[in-house]
Design a protein around this motif. Structure first.
Motif, PDB file in Angstrom:
ATOM      1  N   MET A   1      44.810 -61.196 -39.933  1.00  0.00           N
ATOM      2  CA  MET A   1      44.244 -60.703 -41.186  1.00  0.00           C
ATOM      3  C   MET A   1      44.081 -61.861 -42.153  1.00  0.00           C
ATOM      4  N   THR A   2      42.924 -61.982 -42.753  1.00  0.00           N
ATOM      5  CA  THR A   2      42.670 -63.042 -43.722  1.00  0.00           C
ATOM      6  C   THR A   2      43.353 -62.707 -45.042  1.00  0.00           C
ATOM      7  N   ARG A   3      44.074 -63.661 -45.555  1.00  0.00           N
ATOM      8  CA  ARG A   3      44.778 -63.435 -46.819  1.00  0.00           C
ATOM      9  C   ARG A   3      43.789 -63.536 -47.974  1.00  0.00           C
ATOM     10  N   LEU A   4      43.773 -62.510 -48.815  1.00  0.00           N
ATOM     11  CA  LEU A   4      42.863 -62.476 -49.950  1.00  0.00           C
ATOM     12  C   LEU A   4      43.338 -63.412 -51.049  1.00  0.00           C
ATOM     13  N   PRO A   5      42.397 -63.889 -51.886  1.00  0.00           N
ATOM     14  CA  PRO A   5      42.820 -64.652 -53.074  1.00  0.00           C
ATOM     15  C   PRO A   5      43.774 -63.800 -53.911  1.00  0.00           C
ATOM     16  N   ALA A   6      44.728 -64.437 -54.548  1.00  0.00           N
ATOM     17  CA  ALA A   6      45.738 -63.683 -55.291  1.00  0.00           C
ATOM     18  C   ALA A   6      46.105 -64.389 -56.581  1.00  0.00           C
ATOM     19  N   VAL A   7      46.488 -63.588 -57.557  1.00  0.00           N
ATOM     20  CA  VAL A   7      47.084 -64.079 -58.793  1.00  0.00           C
ATOM     21  C   VAL A   7      48.548 -63.658 -58.767  1.00  0.00           C
TER      22      VAL A   7
ATOM     23  N   VAL B   1      48.473 -59.650 -57.689  1.00  0.00           N
ATOM     24  CA  VAL B   1      47.236 -58.866 -57.566  1.00  0.00           C
ATOM     25  C   VAL B   1      46.318 -59.618 -56.623  1.00  0.00           C
ATOM     26  N   ARG B   2      45.790 -58.927 -55.610  1.00  0.00           N
ATOM     27  CA  ARG B   2      44.947 -59.555 -54.604  1.00  0.00           C
ATOM     28  C   ARG B   2      43.521 -59.016 -54.642  1.00  0.00           C
ATOM     29  N   GLY B   3      42.590 -59.899 -54.334  1.00  0.00           N
ATOM     30  CA  GLY B   3      41.185 -59.494 -54.252  1.00  0.00           C
ATOM     31  C   GLY B   3      40.287 -60.624 -54.704  1.00  0.00           C
ATOM     32  N   ARG B   4      39.090 -60.654 -54.168  1.00  0.00           N
ATOM     33  CA  ARG B   4      38.164 -61.744 -54.511  1.00  0.00           C
ATOM     34  C   ARG B   4      37.717 -61.692 -55.961  1.00  0.00           C
ATOM     35  N   ALA B   5      37.820 -60.521 -56.577  1.00  0.00           N
ATOM     36  CA  ALA B   5      37.442 -60.403 -57.981  1.00  0.00           C
ATOM     37  C   ALA B   5      38.361 -61.193 -58.891  1.00  0.00           C
ATOM     38  N   THR B   6      39.534 -61.587 -58.409  1.00  0.00           N
ATOM     39  CA  THR B   6      40.472 -62.325 -59.252  1.00  0.00           C
ATOM     40  C   THR B   6      39.936 -63.711 -59.610  1.00  0.00           C
ATOM     41  N   ASP B   7      38.869 -64.165 -58.940  1.00  0.00           N
ATOM     42  CA  ASP B   7      38.257 -65.449 -59.280  1.00  0.00           C
ATOM     43  C   ASP B   7      37.365 -65.350 -60.507  1.00  0.00           C
ATOM     44  N   ASP B   8      37.032 -64.128 -60.929  1.00  0.00           N
ATOM     45  CA  ASP B   8      36.186 -63.907 -62.095  1.00  0.00           C
ATOM     46  C   ASP B   8      37.029 -64.025 -63.365  1.00  0.00           C
ATOM     47  N   ALA B   9      36.537 -64.780 -64.356  1.00  0.00           N
ATOM     48  CA  ALA B   9      37.316 -65.070 -65.560  1.00  0.00           C
ATOM     49  C   ALA B   9      37.682 -63.803 -66.337  1.00  0.00           C
TER      50      ALA B   9
END
Length: 284
Positions: free
Chosen positions: A1-7, A22-30
């Motif tokens: 399983m690919t690990r999602l970007p996380a804060v 919190v995980r998800g690609r949306a976490t890269d959005d400011a």
């Protein structure tokens, strides 16, 4: 399983380390990141405020004032009455294996951390509705409340540490959402007390329980560790999804009240080699 970007935020709270993620690609959005940061800060703030109310080490906490006879139950923070009622129910449900009064005064330490995590996790609910956010978790000293966004297929893989070898995995639990708690003597020695005898639990033991909430998982993991591997009837009948108990090289595991495999490790950790796992170790 690919690990999602996380804060991730890590803070000391309630005498342990609390990690909020919190995980998800949306976490890269400011803009999303700002919302995520605020939600995670709210989780930590709520737990710190619960610590202010419930700490048995602070002489000015509501629980300490109640213990010392300086306040009555009607005069302290309403959260104390809520937890006091919860502790009464749990004392009955566990047949006295969990007893917040065993020392002669009200000490909810055994339940308040899980209860606080459950309450604080509500701050993450709005973030989980943001498109692109997949999952969130609160890890309090190894005990975890796991959350998943609506429609997400994210699954948490939680590794349960081997009590005899901290570098090894006893089992892996795959969980979309819910809670996982471990109680045992591997980390802190003979600190678990059986309230019925007022004696510490001897030997090396580890009990991990999966439930819908950390309040439930935390208490029943402690009950399983205290009653021991040969006396699990009460835990299997409890409102928990599954559990694993290890003692003296023996393992028992059950799911939905049914024994899965007795006195043998039911999970071949090597079969899951390479899968990312959350760190999960006995916290008490």
């Amino acid at each position: 399983m690919t690990r999602l970007p996380a804060v991730t935020v890590v803070e000391p709270v309630m005498g342990t380390v609390v990690t909020v993620q919190v995980r998800g690609r949306a976490t890269d959005d400011a803009a999303v990141r700002e919302q995520v940061d605020a939600a995670m800060a709210a989780v930590v703030a709520r737990m710190r405020d619960d610590e202010r109310v419930f700490s048995t080490y602070r002489p000015d906490s509501d629980v300490s004032l109640l213990r010392d006879g300086l306040r009555g139950l009607d005069d302290v923070d309403p959260r104390v009455r809520e937890v006091e009622a919860l502790c009464r129910r749990l004392r009955d449900d566990t047949g006295g294996v969990f007893d917040a009064w065993w020392r002669g005064w009200f000490d909810p330490t055994g339940v308040v951390k899980g209860w606080s995590v459950d309450a604080a996790s509500a701050a993450l609910a709005e973030v989980l509705t943001v498109p692109g956010v997949e999952a969130a978790a609160v890890n309090a000293g190894g005990d975890m409340r796991l959350l998943r966004a609506p429609g997400s297929d994210h699954v948490w893989n939680v590794g349960v540490a081997d009590p005899e070898d901290a570098s090894a995995v006893l089992a892996t639990i795959s969980l979309p959402e819910g809670a996982v708690a471990t109680s045992g003597t591997a980390e802190r020695g003979a600190h678990l007390i059986d309230p019925r005898s007022e004696r510490p639990v001897g030997g090396l033991v580890s009990a991990t329980v999966v439930a819908d909430t950390l309040t439930v998982a935390d208490v029943w993991a402690t009950v399983a560790a205290v009653t021991g591997i040969d006396d699990l009837d009460a835990v299997r009948a409890a409102p928990v999804a599954s559990g694993i108990v290890w003692s003296d090289g023996r393992v028992r595991r059950w799911a939905s009240g049914v024994e899965v495999d007795r006195f043998r490790d039911p999970v071949a950790a090597s079969a899951r080699a390479g899968e990312p796992q959350e760190e999960h170790r006995p916290a008490r």
